[in-house]
Enzyme design. Structure first.
Site, PDB file in Angstrom:
ATOM      1  N   LYS A  96       0.835  -1.210   0.000  1.00 22.94           N
ATOM      2  CA  LYS A  96       0.000   0.000   0.000  1.00 22.94           C
ATOM      3  C   LYS A  96       0.870   1.261   0.000  1.00 22.94           C
ATOM      4  O   LYS A  96       0.621   2.180  -0.757  1.00 22.94           O
ATOM      5  CB  LYS A  96      -0.936   0.010   1.221  1.00 22.94           C
ATOM      6  CG  LYS A  96      -1.890  -1.166   1.265  1.00 22.94           C
ATOM      7  CD  LYS A  96      -2.925  -1.018   2.377  1.00 22.94           C
ATOM      8  CE  LYS A  96      -2.346  -1.080   3.784  1.00 22.94           C
ATOM      9  NZ  LYS A  96      -1.808  -2.397   4.166  1.00 22.94           N
TER      10      LYS A  96
ATOM     11  N   ARG B  85      -9.701   0.675   9.035  1.00 27.84           N
ATOM     12  CA  ARG B  85      -9.389  -0.719   9.321  1.00 27.84           C
ATOM     13  C   ARG B  85     -10.513  -1.411  10.080  1.00 27.84           C
ATOM     14  O   ARG B  85     -10.389  -2.587  10.383  1.00 27.84           O
ATOM     15  CB  ARG B  85      -8.109  -0.803  10.149  1.00 27.84           C
ATOM     16  CG  ARG B  85      -6.834  -1.061   9.338  1.00 27.84           C
ATOM     17  CD  ARG B  85      -5.676  -0.891  10.292  1.00 27.84           C
ATOM     18  NE  ARG B  85      -4.520  -1.659   9.996  1.00 27.84           N
ATOM     19  CZ  ARG B  85      -3.382  -1.146   9.512  1.00 27.84           C
ATOM     20  NH1 ARG B  85      -3.309   0.101   9.165  1.00 27.84           N
ATOM     21  NH2 ARG B  85      -2.327  -1.919   9.382  1.00 27.84           N
TER      22      ARG B  85
ATOM     23  N   ARG C 226      11.348  -6.602   4.844  1.00 31.40           N
ATOM     24  CA  ARG C 226      11.220  -5.171   5.125  1.00 31.40           C
ATOM     25  C   ARG C 226      11.701  -4.865   6.536  1.00 31.40           C
ATOM     26  O   ARG C 226      12.362  -3.860   6.770  1.00 31.40           O
ATOM     27  CB  ARG C 226       9.752  -4.752   4.946  1.00 31.40           C
ATOM     28  CG  ARG C 226       9.491  -3.293   5.207  1.00 31.40           C
ATOM     29  CD  ARG C 226       8.102  -2.897   4.799  1.00 31.40           C
ATOM     30  NE  ARG C 226       7.128  -3.141   5.862  1.00 31.40           N
ATOM     31  CZ  ARG C 226       5.817  -2.848   5.753  1.00 31.40           C
ATOM     32  NH1 ARG C 226       5.335  -2.347   4.633  1.00 31.40           N
ATOM     33  NH2 ARG C 226       4.987  -3.074   6.753  1.00 31.40           N
TER      34      ARG C 226
ATOM     35  N   ARG D 284      -1.268  -9.486  13.080  1.00 36.87           N
ATOM     36  CA  ARG D 284      -1.811  -8.384  12.275  1.00 36.87           C
ATOM     37  C   ARG D 284      -2.739  -8.936  11.185  1.00 36.87           C
ATOM     38  O   ARG D 284      -3.742  -8.322  10.857  1.00 36.87           O
ATOM     39  CB  ARG D 284      -0.674  -7.549  11.677  1.00 36.87           C
ATOM     40  CG  ARG D 284      -0.091  -6.573  12.706  1.00 36.87           C
ATOM     41  CD  ARG D 284       1.368  -6.315  12.485  1.00 36.87           C
ATOM     42  NE  ARG D 284       1.644  -5.480  11.341  1.00 36.87           N
ATOM     43  CZ  ARG D 284       2.811  -5.482  10.682  1.00 36.87           C
ATOM     44  NH1 ARG D 284       3.786  -6.294  11.067  1.00 36.87           N
ATOM     45  NH2 ARG D 284       3.004  -4.684   9.678  1.00 36.87           N
TER      46      ARG D 284
HETATM   47  P1  AMP Z   1       0.728  -0.073   9.137  1.00 41.45           P
HETATM   48  O1  AMP Z   1       1.957   0.734   8.967  1.00 41.45           O
HETATM   49  O2  AMP Z   1      -0.434   0.458   8.341  1.00 41.45           O
HETATM   50  O3  AMP Z   1       0.961  -1.549   8.912  1.00 41.45           O
HETATM   51  O4  AMP Z   1       0.282   0.084  10.671  1.00 41.45           O
HETATM   52  C1  AMP Z   1       1.099  -0.347  11.723  1.00 41.45           C
HETATM   53  C2  AMP Z   1       0.301  -0.432  13.009  1.00 41.45           C
HETATM   54  O5  AMP Z   1      -0.244   0.841  13.337  1.00 41.45           O
HETATM   55  C3  AMP Z   1      -0.885  -1.377  12.990  1.00 41.45           C
HETATM   56  O6  AMP Z   1      -0.506  -2.710  13.233  1.00 41.45           O
HETATM   57  C4  AMP Z   1      -1.736  -0.780  14.107  1.00 41.45           C
HETATM   58  O7  AMP Z   1      -1.223  -1.120  15.373  1.00 41.45           O
HETATM   59  C5  AMP Z   1      -1.526   0.705  13.931  1.00 41.45           C
HETATM   60  N1  AMP Z   1      -2.534   1.269  13.001  1.00 41.45           N
HETATM   61  C6  AMP Z   1      -2.305   1.851  11.790  1.00 41.45           C
HETATM   62  N2  AMP Z   1      -3.454   2.237  11.218  1.00 41.45           N
HETATM   63  C7  AMP Z   1      -4.445   1.916  12.063  1.00 41.45           C
HETATM   64  C8  AMP Z   1      -5.862   2.043  12.043  1.00 41.45           C
HETATM   65  N3  AMP Z   1      -6.496   2.594  10.999  1.00 41.45           N
HETATM   66  N4  AMP Z   1      -6.557   1.592  13.109  1.00 41.45           N
HETATM   67  C9  AMP Z   1      -5.944   1.054  14.154  1.00 41.45           C
HETATM   68  N5  AMP Z   1      -4.624   0.862  14.246  1.00 41.45           N
HETATM   69  C10 AMP Z   1      -3.868   1.297  13.228  1.00 41.45           C
END
Ligand code: AMP
Length: 368
Positions: free
Chosen positions: A192, A267, A306, A324
């Site tokens: 993404k 999410r 990564r 996750r």
């Molecule tokens: P990402 O970089 O998008 O993979 O996000 C890393 C982490 O940030 C996730 O595993 C969540 O702990 C938190 N996070 C990011 N976006 C959200 C969201 N929209 N709702 C809740 N937690 C989030």
């Protein structure tokens, strides 16, 4: 207004304004280097006009040379920077000043710093005519700046859109009349962030990654960061109220955006509903939700790779990664039905070369 290929551009900077900025840089560099004989290195192709006007304004002993790097294709920054013309010879013990037309994310600059750090130049400075400070995320501070500009796509005065527009004496800005708001959907590791970088350049959008905003807050030790950290460390979702408020704030920071890419948000169903209500209150809406599809095992391998490079702890442990995915399957996957019901859900194969996947995404956005 002018049209180059398929896009319309509107006047942005007049020739006098540009030349005044060039002269300003020239007088600053004169003050610092008039007793030296610096080597000015122009970065082709974009900087040719800047170098020419700069040299007319710099009337002291100096040498001129060029390097050529390439990272742009159309409006899209491909992320890959290639060296096409190398550093000048005879730079041992010399002061080198790079002349760049525009610095945005800093990717090209990073490559330049790397190129010149391998030489035995006495010192190395950067002068950039235009500087997009909002999106610059490099470590190197820019030594001489002509003009700070917002993150919009510009052409003219050496800068091009698919090779057209370099000969314009003034600078034009992409004229985007319709707003495009996209949700990029997909499991962690689906690409993404990578694809958002491509799409935001191509369609002149503001990219909001909630994960990045949380990481930024953690790095800076803010209250929000402290709150989010324990959830993120476990691979759990941060509570909705916190995330929704943060997202609203990010959108409100950008009242002039031509559209947004929401990456990692929504999410949960509560987040999706909150986003619809919030955008609705501003006469905005989501135009499309695009899912990047990829197999779990491929994603685990990508994320572990990564994690080695980025140091992200949530990417270094397969247990956290699988957690996750569980969070995604339970809380995020139902959003597919939510957006399908609105006729906005699109699915794209997320396996392949980055550029191939970008084309698949572009094909969806171009139908909007
Ligand atoms: P990402 O970089 O998008 O993979 O996000 C890393 C982490 O940030 C996730 O595993 C969540 O702990 C938190 N996070 C990011 N976006 C959200 C969201 N929209 N709702 C809740 N937690 C989030």
């Amino acid at each position: 207004m002018i049209k180059l290929h398929d896009k319309v551009f509107k006047p942005y900077l007049k020739e006098e304004e540009i030349l005044a900025a060039v002269k300003r840089i020239a007088s600053e560099i004169t003050a610092d280097y008039k007793d030296d004989t610096p080597i000015f290195v122009g970065v082709l192709n974009g900087a040719f006009m800047f170098v020419s006007d700069f040299l007319k304004a710099y009337q002291h002993p100096c040498q001129v040379s060029f390097v050529r790097l390439s990272s742009y294709q159309g409006l899209t920054s491909t992320g890959i920077v290639e060296t096409l013309l190398d550093v000048p010879e005879d730079i041992e013990g010399r002061s080198v000043i790079i002349l760049e037309d525009v610095i945005d994310t800093g990717r090209t600059l990073k490559k330049l710093v790397h190129l010149f750090s391998q030489t035995n130049a006495k010192e190395f400075k950067i002068a950039s005519l235009f500087y997009k400070s909002d999106i610059y995320n490099g470590e190197y501070t820019i030594d001489y700046v002509g003009m700070e500009i917002p993150d919009t796509f510009i052409v003219g005065y050496g800068l091009d859109y698919k090779e057209l527009g370099r000969n314009l004496r003034e600078v034009y800005q992409l004229n985007q009349t319709t707003m495009i708001n996209l949700v990029l959907f997909g499991k962690p590791g689906a690409g993404k962030g990578t694809q958002a970088d491509v799409l935001k350049e191509k369609y002149n959008l503001k990219h909001i990654s909630t994960g990045d905003v949380f990481r930024y807050n953690i790095k800076n030790g803010t209250e929000l960061g402290k709150l989010a950290k324990s959830f993120m460390d476990r691979g759990d979702l941060v509570p909705d109220e916190v995330t929704i408020d943060m997202l609203k704030e990010e959108v409100e920071k950008n009242p002039d955006a031509a559209g947004f890419i929401f990456d990692g948000f929504p999410r949960t169903t509560a987040q999706a509903e909150a986003l619809d209500n919030f955008l609705g209150s501003k006469d905005m809406e989501i135009n499309a939700t695009i899912a990047l599809e990829a197999d779990d095992n491929i994603l685990v391998a990508r994320l572990l790779e990564r994690g080695k490079l980025s140091g992200r702890t949530d990417d270094q442990d397969e247990g956290k990664i699988r957690n996750r995915f569980d969070e995604y399957n339970q809380k995020t996957a139902p959003l597919k039905a939510y957006y399908e019901k609105q006729g906005k859900f699109h699915s794209v194969n997320g396996i392949g070369e980055i550029s191939e996947i970008s084309e698949r995404l572009g094909a969806v956005v171009d139908t909007l």
